[in-house]
Design an enzyme around this catalytic site. Structure first.
Site, PDB file in Angstrom:
ATOM      1  N   ASN A 172     -22.463 -21.743  52.039  1.00 30.75           N
ATOM      2  CA  ASN A 172     -21.393 -22.202  51.375  1.00 30.75           C
ATOM      3  C   ASN A 172     -20.035 -21.842  52.168  1.00 30.75           C
ATOM      4  OD1 ASN A 172     -19.379 -22.945  49.640  1.00 30.75           O
ATOM      5  ND2 ASN A 172     -20.201 -21.790  47.715  1.00 30.75           N
ATOM      6  N   ARG A 191     -23.755 -26.393  51.342  1.00 26.08           N
ATOM      7  CA  ARG A 191     -23.048 -26.994  50.196  1.00 26.08           C
ATOM      8  C   ARG A 191     -21.937 -27.779  50.902  1.00 26.08           C
ATOM      9  NH1 ARG A 191     -18.371 -24.458  46.919  1.00 26.08           N
ATOM     10  NH2 ARG A 191     -18.053 -26.092  45.231  1.00 26.08           N
ATOM     11  N   HIS A 230     -19.297 -29.659  40.720  1.00 28.31           N
ATOM     12  CA  HIS A 230     -20.331 -28.466  39.963  1.00 28.31           C
ATOM     13  C   HIS A 230     -21.450 -29.213  39.866  1.00 28.31           C
ATOM     14  CE1 HIS A 230     -16.642 -26.174  38.051  1.00 28.31           C
ATOM     15  NE2 HIS A 230     -16.909 -25.663  39.066  1.00 28.31           N
ATOM     16  N   ARG A 279      -6.106 -23.589  36.638  1.00 26.09           N
ATOM     17  CA  ARG A 279      -5.721 -24.996  36.807  1.00 26.09           C
ATOM     18  C   ARG A 279      -5.588 -25.613  35.300  1.00 26.09           C
ATOM     19  NH1 ARG A 279     -11.213 -26.089  39.699  1.00 26.09           N
ATOM     20  NH2 ARG A 279     -10.844 -25.311  41.857  1.00 26.09           N
ATOM     21  N   GLU A 338     -26.871 -22.116  41.762  1.00 22.66           N
ATOM     22  CA  GLU A 338     -26.400 -23.103  42.753  1.00 22.66           C
ATOM     23  C   GLU A 338     -27.179 -23.176  44.138  1.00 22.66           C
ATOM     24  OE1 GLU A 338     -22.274 -24.582  41.825  1.00 22.66           O
ATOM     25  OE2 GLU A 338     -21.973 -22.737  41.240  1.00 22.66           O
TER      26      GLU A 338
END
Ligand code: AMP
Length: 397
Positions: free
Chosen positions: A7, A91, A180, A241, A385
């Site tokens: 990643n 990823r 996601h 956010r 993940e």
């Protein structure tokens, strides 16, 4: 087969080596501050202590070289040579409309990913640097791209279109993509298993509540809606956010505060969410939980607004699927913050959801937190993940 999962960000690179037979991580680590003074690699072999080495990491090729050295180190490594790494799963944040599943990487695929760079200018180029560095140093090892957006590509047009002139979709592909995806995919499958229902026949809502947070509705084995949009800024109130807001606020605030659009976006991405709502107290739910317990107004309003927004989306997705069999909570907040789960679920008493208070206190395992007679089942399912990327990589090979 051992699968290396990468990643890669612009100045960091996270890695994990997963044995696909046992699905266990043999080792995991991080190269940080790549190209910046103070760079280091940390590596934790399975069952052993973390090793941290401060060393110059000039670029991503350097980082990959260090990752291979760490994994194959005669004393602290976990494999004896590079030939024991069968594949690399990368990823990739944005696959646009070009990728609806993981793909073996070749020059053509790299070009197609580059064509999506406009949609994720901070992430995709960094992801590709990692791909190219691995291709340089591991010439004979197959590489697979696993996209954050791919799982959501099954959404119907009515869910992914914005109420904008259609020409903007035609010209620029402005639409909802969602993120996601590897987590929503992993958790929705695990949820169907726990529910004891075939994936293709279940109605599942996955609440991925981490620093970045998103919800998805998965009906009959397909994602039918998700809360993040063309970018990860839309949807839930997150750590920093804003999530959804009236778009006209942007012009209003730019006028009042003298922001240009870039400064405005910085506020929406970095200074809003529960951090902004708590007047800059914290974006971390550990702090906010402590704040709530002390009766601090800043923490209480932030957590209440966060939970209410989650509940609103869950309600909307029950409508979108004409019902729901199970709701799954995952990621940092979803897995750890019992009081937030409780606050969210209290909105659904009318639907016959009842919380098992004792089960709701547990952590770190797949667990049902609704009572056995609850009409809708609720689970906490730790996401993974990296394992999802390794599984998808193996499936392709
Ligand atoms: P993630 O992005 O999934 O890594 O989630 C990170 C966020 O999860 C943190 O910012 C915290 O808000 C929350 N979190 C992580 N661990 C805990 C914990 N033990 N208790 C409460 N919140 C936690």
């Amino acid at each position: 087969m051992n699968i290396l999962v990468i990643n890669c960000g612009s100045s960091s690179l996270k890695f994990q080596l997963i044995d696909s037979d046992t699905e266990e991580a043999l080792g995991k680590g991080l190269c940080d501050r790549i190209g910046i003074p103070g760079s280091f690699i940390s590596f934790t072999p399975r069952g052993k202590d973390k090793i941290t080495k401060e060393t110059e990491i000039k670029d991503h090729n350097d980082a990959i070289r260090l990752v291979i050295e760490a994994l194959t180190d005669p004393e602290t490594g976990v494999v004896s040579s590079l030939s024991e790494i069968g594949a690399v799963g990368h990823r990739i944040v944005h696959g646009g409309e070009k990728f609806n599943r993981a793909t073996i990487i070749n020059e053509e695929v790299i070009k197609a990913i580059e064509e999506c760079n406009d949609l994720a200018p901070l992430h995709n180029p960094a992801n590709l640097i990692g791909v190219k560095a691995c291709m340089d140093l591991m010439k004979d090892t197959p590489m697979v791209a696993v996209f954050d957006t791919a799982f959501h590509q099954t959404m119907p047009e009515e869910a992914y279109l914005y109420g904008l002139p259609y020409e903007y979709y035609e010209k620029y592909r402005i639409r909802r993509y969602g993120f996601h995806g590897t987590s929503h995919d992993f958790v929705s499958h695990a949820c169907a298993d726990l529910l004891g229902k075939p994936y293709e026949e279940a109605k599942i809502i996955v609440c991925h509540l981490g620093n970045g947070a998103s919800i998805s509705a998965v009906k009959d084995g397909k994602c039918v809606d998700t809360s993040m949009g063309m970018t990860p800024l839309e949807g839930l109130i997150m750590g920093t956010r804003s999530g959804d807001l009236d778009p006209a606020i942007l012009e209003f605030l730019c006028d009042k505060e003298g922001f240009d659009i870039h400064e405005m976006l910085k506020v929406l991405n970095k200074k809003s969410g529960v951090f902004g709502l708590s007047s800059g107290f914290s974006s971390d739910f550990r702090d906010l939980e402590a704040g709530c317990k002390e009766g601090k107004a800043n923490s209480i309003r932030a957590v209440k607004a966060f939970s209410y927004r989650v509940a609103k989306y869950v309600g909307a997705y029950i409508a979108a699927m004409n019902g729901v069999d199970a709701i799954a909570f995952t990621a940092g907040i979803g897995e750890n913050t019992c009081f937030v789960r409780k606050m969210i679920l209290e909105y659904f008493g009318y639907m016959g959801i009842t919380l098992d208070e004792e089960a709701n206190q547990k952590r770190g395992e797949d667990i049902m937190i609704s009572t056995p007679d609850s009409k809708v089942k609720v689970f906490v399912i730790p996401t993974n993940e990296e394992l999802s990327i390794a599984r998808q990589t193996l499936e392709l090979l």
